[in-house]
Design an enzyme around this catalytic site. Sequence first.
Site, PDB file in Angstrom:
ATOM      1  N   GLY A  75       0.820  -1.205   0.000  1.00 60.43           N
ATOM      2  CA  GLY A  75       0.000   0.000   0.000  1.00 60.43           C
ATOM      3  C   GLY A  75       0.853   1.253   0.000  1.00 60.43           C
ATOM      4  O   GLY A  75       2.019   1.233  -0.406  1.00 60.43           O
ATOM      5  N   ALA A 116       3.022   4.638   1.171  1.00 61.13           N
ATOM      6  CA  ALA A 116       4.129   4.852   2.100  1.00 61.13           C
ATOM      7  C   ALA A 116       3.627   5.398   3.431  1.00 61.13           C
ATOM      8  O   ALA A 116       4.133   5.015   4.493  1.00 61.13           O
ATOM      9  CB  ALA A 116       5.151   5.805   1.487  1.00 61.13           C
ATOM     10  N   GLU A 157       5.669  -3.327   1.289  1.00 60.52           N
ATOM     11  CA  GLU A 157       5.857  -2.992  -0.126  1.00 60.52           C
ATOM     12  C   GLU A 157       5.025  -1.751  -0.372  1.00 60.52           C
ATOM     13  O   GLU A 157       3.803  -1.799  -0.382  1.00 60.52           O
ATOM     14  CB  GLU A 157       5.422  -4.161  -1.011  1.00 60.52           C
ATOM     15  CG  GLU A 157       5.977  -4.107  -2.429  1.00 60.52           C
ATOM     16  CD  GLU A 157       5.291  -3.101  -3.325  1.00 60.52           C
ATOM     17  OE1 GLU A 157       5.896  -2.028  -3.582  1.00 60.52           O
ATOM     18  OE2 GLU A 157       4.162  -3.354  -3.747  1.00 60.52           O
ATOM     19  N   CYS A 177       2.172   1.003  -8.307  1.00 59.79           N
ATOM     20  CA  CYS A 177       3.249   1.561  -7.489  1.00 59.79           C
ATOM     21  C   CYS A 177       4.524   1.754  -8.296  1.00 59.79           C
ATOM     22  O   CYS A 177       5.375   2.560  -7.926  1.00 59.79           O
ATOM     23  CB  CYS A 177       3.507   0.675  -6.271  1.00 59.79           C
ATOM     24  SG  CYS A 177       3.860  -1.046  -6.663  1.00 59.79           S
TER      25      CYS A 177
END
EC number: 1.2.1.71
Length: 492
Positions: free
Chosen positions: A220, A222, A243, A277
């Site tokens: 998800g 940061a 991640e 991402c």
Amino acid sequence: MTLWINGDWVTGQGALRVKRNPVSGEVLWQGNDADAAQVGQACRAARAAFPRWARLSFGDRQVRVERFAGLLESNKAELTAIIARETGKPRWEAATEVTAMINKIAISIKAYHVRTGEQRSEMPDGAASLRHRPHGVLAVFGPYNFPGHLPNGHIVPALLAGNTIIFKPSELTPWSGDAVMRLWQQAGLPPGVLNLVQGGRETGQALSALEDLDGLLFTGSANTGYQLHHQLSGQPEKILALEMGGNNPLIIDEVADIDAAVHLTIQSAFVTAGQRCTCARRLFLKSGTQGDAFLARLVAVSQRLTPGTWDDEPQPFIGGLISEQAAQQVVTAWQELEAMGGRTLLAPRLLQAGTSLLTPGIIEMTGVTGLPDEEVFGPLLRVWRYDNFDEAIRMANNTRFGLSCGLVSPEREKFDQLLLEARAGIVNWNKPLTGAASTAPFGGIGASGNHRPSAWYAADYCAWPMASLESDSLTLPATLNPGLDFSDEVVR
């Protein structure tokens, strides 16, 4: 009943949640979140199921996981439609996600044996063995951009290793989580091995705060990843795999085929409406007439990208974002960049109020200083011009993130330099930033993750190594250390 706890579907006791199609507004799913007590109940169920599940042979666990793969295959069309309708992505892309879920099974089985599994080395007086043991009860937090594939990349290797799981899908994709859980139910997992809790922030906080949790696997943003890291600080006994996102750079050097380079850039920046991402957020383009021609062509082709609904025919390249709010956040980010001095080359536009259909945006930021180092999770590409390759690498590395990085260039020497100097977990050459090999680790450094990459390396954080020195008999060594006397003589 929207929660799956200890082998039963139960009704959530938390707030009511309604999920709508982000483009049409159609109600797709509704149910109540899990409250803290139900999260605890799911954890107790997973703890009770763990010993028996962990003691099964790997082959027995593999059978159930492969049964799930078969169910994915036979239900592919239905699951594709659910993911597409819930996320807003086109049918063609949702279908590739389900295919990736299916392929993940065989990859995870192979990775278990290669990365973990068991090894034995014979020694003159016995053997040295390496085995791997499951952690116990793991929480899996799923994201909304790939609500099937990405949590699947944690759940499958964790189950194969012998862990039991509490799965919390993103609050923006509860329907996809529900649908996947029902396939696991059909696969015949024993009660408590995999539990589903729906909910948002409160449910997530209750889950990550559980004392009887052995680890947490997260994909998800940061910001959320940092919060989880802070929440689990001082608990080294718990495995934490993060991640997270990226502010990813793509460097365009000399190019012979401008259209090929433009295609690569669009695939890097705008696929999934920019909601990957690994998407390119920053484009570094060499100064000069060739760069000017490339930029003009990029704007012209990007201008033709018209987002559409999940089942439009012909299929669009991109669909809607996950919500109208998410689309508006991209527009706001573009407006703020323009106010800071950015030069808009292509303005992002919401096609219709009340929907998440957003066209791509491109804005040049050359010479603008004081920019925030944040990920804009959508189809917005910022452009900088550079004079030499060393400058391009310095600019690319000027971020706290470190997920993906790419180079378009005919020169292998420049790619070799980038490999040495880039601060990123994924570094591609003449390939889109959004491309990754299933037989390689997937993850980043800095604010993009905590050095526990998923994909091929997921097996590493789903089990801990146990080293053993072994002998089937015990004998006194022929040579003793100094000071040891085992003679029959009595010392007086």
